[in-house]
Write a protein that holds these residues in place. Structure first.
Motif, mmCIF file in Angstrom:
data_model
loop_
_atom_site.group_PDB
_atom_site.id
_atom_site.type_symbol
_atom_site.label_atom_id
_atom_site.label_comp_id
_atom_site.label_asym_id
_atom_site.label_seq_id
_atom_site.Cartn_x
_atom_site.Cartn_y
_atom_site.Cartn_z
ATOM 1 N N THR A 37 -7.019 -4.003 0.530
ATOM 2 C CA THR A 37 -8.305 -3.360 0.227
ATOM 3 C C THR A 37 -8.383 -1.935 0.759
ATOM 4 N N SER A 38 -7.347 -1.523 1.526
ATOM 5 C CA SER A 38 -7.353 -0.193 2.128
ATOM 6 C C SER A 38 -5.968 0.428 1.963
ATOM 7 N N PRO A 39 -5.857 1.747 1.907
ATOM 8 C CA PRO A 39 -4.563 2.392 1.679
ATOM 9 C C PRO A 39 -3.484 2.039 2.707
ATOM 10 N N LEU A 40 -3.874 1.692 3.936
ATOM 11 C CA LEU A 40 -2.886 1.398 4.974
ATOM 12 C C LEU A 40 -2.692 -0.107 5.208
ATOM 13 N N ASP A 41 -3.279 -0.932 4.381
ATOM 14 C CA ASP A 41 -3.133 -2.384 4.533
ATOM 15 C C ASP A 41 -1.706 -2.838 4.234
ATOM 16 N N VAL A 42 -1.288 -3.868 4.954
ATOM 17 C CA VAL A 42 -0.018 -4.541 4.691
ATOM 18 C C VAL A 42 -0.290 -6.039 4.717
ATOM 19 N N VAL A 43 0.048 -6.731 3.633
ATOM 20 C CA VAL A 43 -0.049 -8.185 3.585
ATOM 21 C C VAL A 43 1.353 -8.746 3.805
ATOM 22 N N ALA A 57 2.714 -7.197 0.116
ATOM 23 C CA ALA A 57 1.987 -6.153 -0.621
ATOM 24 C C ALA A 57 1.614 -5.048 0.354
ATOM 25 N N VAL A 58 1.496 -3.829 -0.170
ATOM 26 C CA VAL A 58 1.141 -2.688 0.688
ATOM 27 C C VAL A 58 0.095 -1.826 -0.003
ATOM 28 N N GLY A 59 -0.679 -1.115 0.815
ATOM 29 C CA GLY A 59 -1.625 -0.146 0.294
ATOM 30 C C GLY A 59 -0.935 1.121 -0.166
ATOM 31 N N ALA A 65 -0.718 -19.457 9.070
ATOM 32 C CA ALA A 65 -1.086 -19.443 7.658
ATOM 33 C C ALA A 65 0.119 -18.995 6.845
ATOM 34 N N GLU A 66 -0.065 -18.994 5.547
ATOM 35 C CA GLU A 66 1.023 -18.540 4.675
ATOM 36 C C GLU A 66 1.072 -17.022 4.566
ATOM 37 N N TYR A 67 -0.075 -16.360 4.718
ATOM 38 C CA TYR A 67 -0.140 -14.902 4.627
ATOM 39 C C TYR A 67 -1.079 -14.349 5.695
ATOM 40 N N LEU A 68 -0.853 -13.094 6.047
ATOM 41 C CA LEU A 68 -1.701 -12.400 7.022
ATOM 42 C C LEU A 68 -1.842 -10.949 6.596
ATOM 43 N N LYS A 69 -3.055 -10.419 6.709
ATOM 44 C CA LYS A 69 -3.258 -8.998 6.440
ATOM 45 C C LYS A 69 -3.318 -8.227 7.744
ATOM 46 N N THR A 70 -2.546 -7.138 7.820
ATOM 47 C CA THR A 70 -2.552 -6.257 8.980
ATOM 48 C C THR A 70 -2.534 -4.823 8.451
ATOM 49 N N THR A 71 -2.033 -3.877 9.240
ATOM 50 C CA THR A 71 -1.935 -2.495 8.765
ATOM 51 C C THR A 71 -0.534 -1.958 9.017
ATOM 52 N N ALA A 72 -0.258 -0.831 8.397
ATOM 53 C CA ALA A 72 1.049 -0.191 8.547
ATOM 54 C C ALA A 72 1.351 0.123 10.010
ATOM 55 N N ARG A 73 0.314 0.439 10.777
ATOM 56 C CA ARG A 73 0.534 0.783 12.194
ATOM 57 C C ARG A 73 1.066 -0.395 12.998
ATOM 58 N N SER A 74 0.904 -1.606 12.506
ATOM 59 C CA SER A 74 1.321 -2.785 13.256
ATOM 60 C C SER A 74 2.678 -3.326 12.822
ATOM 61 N N ALA A 75 3.227 -2.848 11.726
ATOM 62 C CA ALA A 75 4.439 -3.432 11.151
ATOM 63 C C ALA A 75 5.686 -2.693 11.622
ATOM 64 N N ILE A 76 6.626 -3.447 12.174
ATOM 65 C CA ILE A 76 7.911 -2.912 12.615
ATOM 66 C C ILE A 76 9.012 -3.577 11.791
ATOM 67 N N ARG A 77 9.774 -2.798 11.061
ATOM 68 C CA ARG A 77 10.836 -3.365 10.242
ATOM 69 C C ARG A 77 11.923 -3.958 11.134
ATOM 70 N N LEU A 78 12.361 -5.155 10.796
ATOM 71 C CA LEU A 78 13.381 -5.838 11.575
ATOM 72 C C LEU A 78 14.778 -5.388 11.155
ATOM 73 N N ASP A 79 15.661 -5.334 12.135
ATOM 74 C CA ASP A 79 17.071 -5.134 11.852
ATOM 75 C C ASP A 79 17.570 -6.282 10.975
ATOM 76 N N ASP A 80 18.549 -5.993 10.124
ATOM 77 C CA ASP A 80 19.055 -7.008 9.209
ATOM 78 C C ASP A 80 19.639 -8.220 9.932
ATOM 79 N N ALA A 81 19.980 -8.054 11.216
ATOM 80 C CA ALA A 81 20.553 -9.162 11.986
ATOM 81 C C ALA A 81 19.497 -10.159 12.448
#
Length: 341
Positions: free
Chosen positions: A24-30, A72-74, A123-139
């Motif tokens: 619902t917002s440009p910086l949302d991350v589901v 999904a991303v904003g 739950a199966e899904y959670l909505k947060t924001t881009a500021r909270s998401a850290i991409r994991l190393d492939d390992a």
């Protein structure tokens, strides 16, 4: 989607169907949840201990240690993309207040805390924001690191503080080698050459601590303080890192601290009662620790990707959340319990 919600305090949570979260917002991350850590704080929430502090309106979804894949991303999100594996900093922060701009986002003045004061990740899904998401190393896989989002982050935050003060030849006592403590042992070993003494009531936990790098282990059998004092040449330790915070651990920890030592409080439930004359006459310091910053979590993920911090986990299907909570409550979980939708 399926979600585990708490309908009222001092009652059993329920697995129910609720609406999927939407951008619902440009910086949302589901995020599609790949693992949600089961934490003792969840038990305290169910018991109502956090009711006044969180002010959350029931029912709501539990779960504050979360990792998964971006669903999904904003429109303004640039740091992660759909399909990326991510771990989530537990707070949703504004990025604009002084604390956030200082990199101290755990003290953001307008944050929310999914799983504590808003819907979380049981739950199966959670909505947060881009500021909270850290991409994991492939390992790394989400279920293997999910509990590092809070338990690991809290341990890292406290231990990193201690490591910045400790010098080669110093001694540190780690009280508790369980869910948080076994992470703290690994972090301390990775960040410091300190001589590490681990104290626990469980022989099994102490055996694990030795595997993870402890120099000495002490069974809490009533003589633990005397053993620590002997191991520290009669002086006590420069740092005590207390992952228990109740049941006599505080008294033992204070007694194990040397003059001008630092006591890091992570576990909670007890009461700190130290005569002020003892504090000023020895110049000991008590330092509280609350979760950790985004940067703390990013640094912890580097150690995880390097294999220097690993999480001992027990996986449960989301539908078995009740068993996971019960096992945790009765001390049957080795390391951390993880719910996997």
């Amino acid at each position: 989607m399926k979600a585990v919600q708490l309908p009222k305090y001092e009652s059993t949570p329920e697995l129910i169907e609720i609406a999927d979260p939407e951008v619902t917002s440009p910086l949302d991350v589901v995020v599609r949840i790949g693992g949600a850590g089961v934490c003792r704080t969840d038990l305290h929430i169910i018991e109502g201990q956090w009711a006044e502090k969180s002010g959350v309106t029931l029912p709501y979804t539990l779960g504050h240690e979360n990792a998964g894949w971006v669903e999904a991303v904003g429109s303004a999100v640039t740091n992660v993309a759909v399909g990326d594996a991510v771990i989530l900093h537990p707070l949703v922060t504004c990025g604009l207040c002084r604390a956030c701009r200082d990199g101290d986002d755990v003290h953001c003045t307008s944050s929310s805390f999914p799983g504590i004061d808003s819907d979380g990740g049981y739950a199966e899904y959670l909505k947060t924001t881009a500021r909270s998401a850290i991409r994991l190393d492939d390992a790394l896989q989400p279920a293997d690191v999910a509990a590092l989002a809070d338990a690991g982050l809290t341990a890292y935050h406290a231990v990193a503080k201690a490591a910045r003060k400790l010098r080669p030849g110093d001694r540190a006592v780690v009280i508790g080698a369980g869910g948080l403590g076994h992470i703290g042992v690994q972090v301390l070993r990775a960040l410091s050459s300190v001589e590490m003494i681990v104290v626990d009531r469980s022989a099994e936990a102490l055996a694990l601590a030795r595997e993870l790098g402890a120099d000495h282990t002490v069974l809490a059998d009533g003589t633990q303080v005397e053993q620590v004092i002997e191991l520290t040449g009669g002086d006590g330790a420069e740092a005590v890192i207390d992952f228990v915070g109740e049941g006599g651990a505080i008294e033992d920890g204070v007694a194990s601290l040397r003059r001008n030592g630092n006591y890091y409080v992570i576990g909670y439930g007890g009461t700190l009662a130290v005569p002020t004359i003892d504090i000023i006459s020895t110049e000991i310091n008590f330092i509280g620790n609350l979760v950790g910053s985004y940067n703390d979590l990013a640094e912890l993920m580097v150690l995880a990707a390097q294999g220097r911090v690993t999480l001992h986990t027990s996986a449960y299907p989301l539908a078995d959340f009740g068993q996971a909570l019960d096992d945790l409550d009765h001390g049957k979980v080795r390391g951390r319990a993880i719910l996997v939708p």
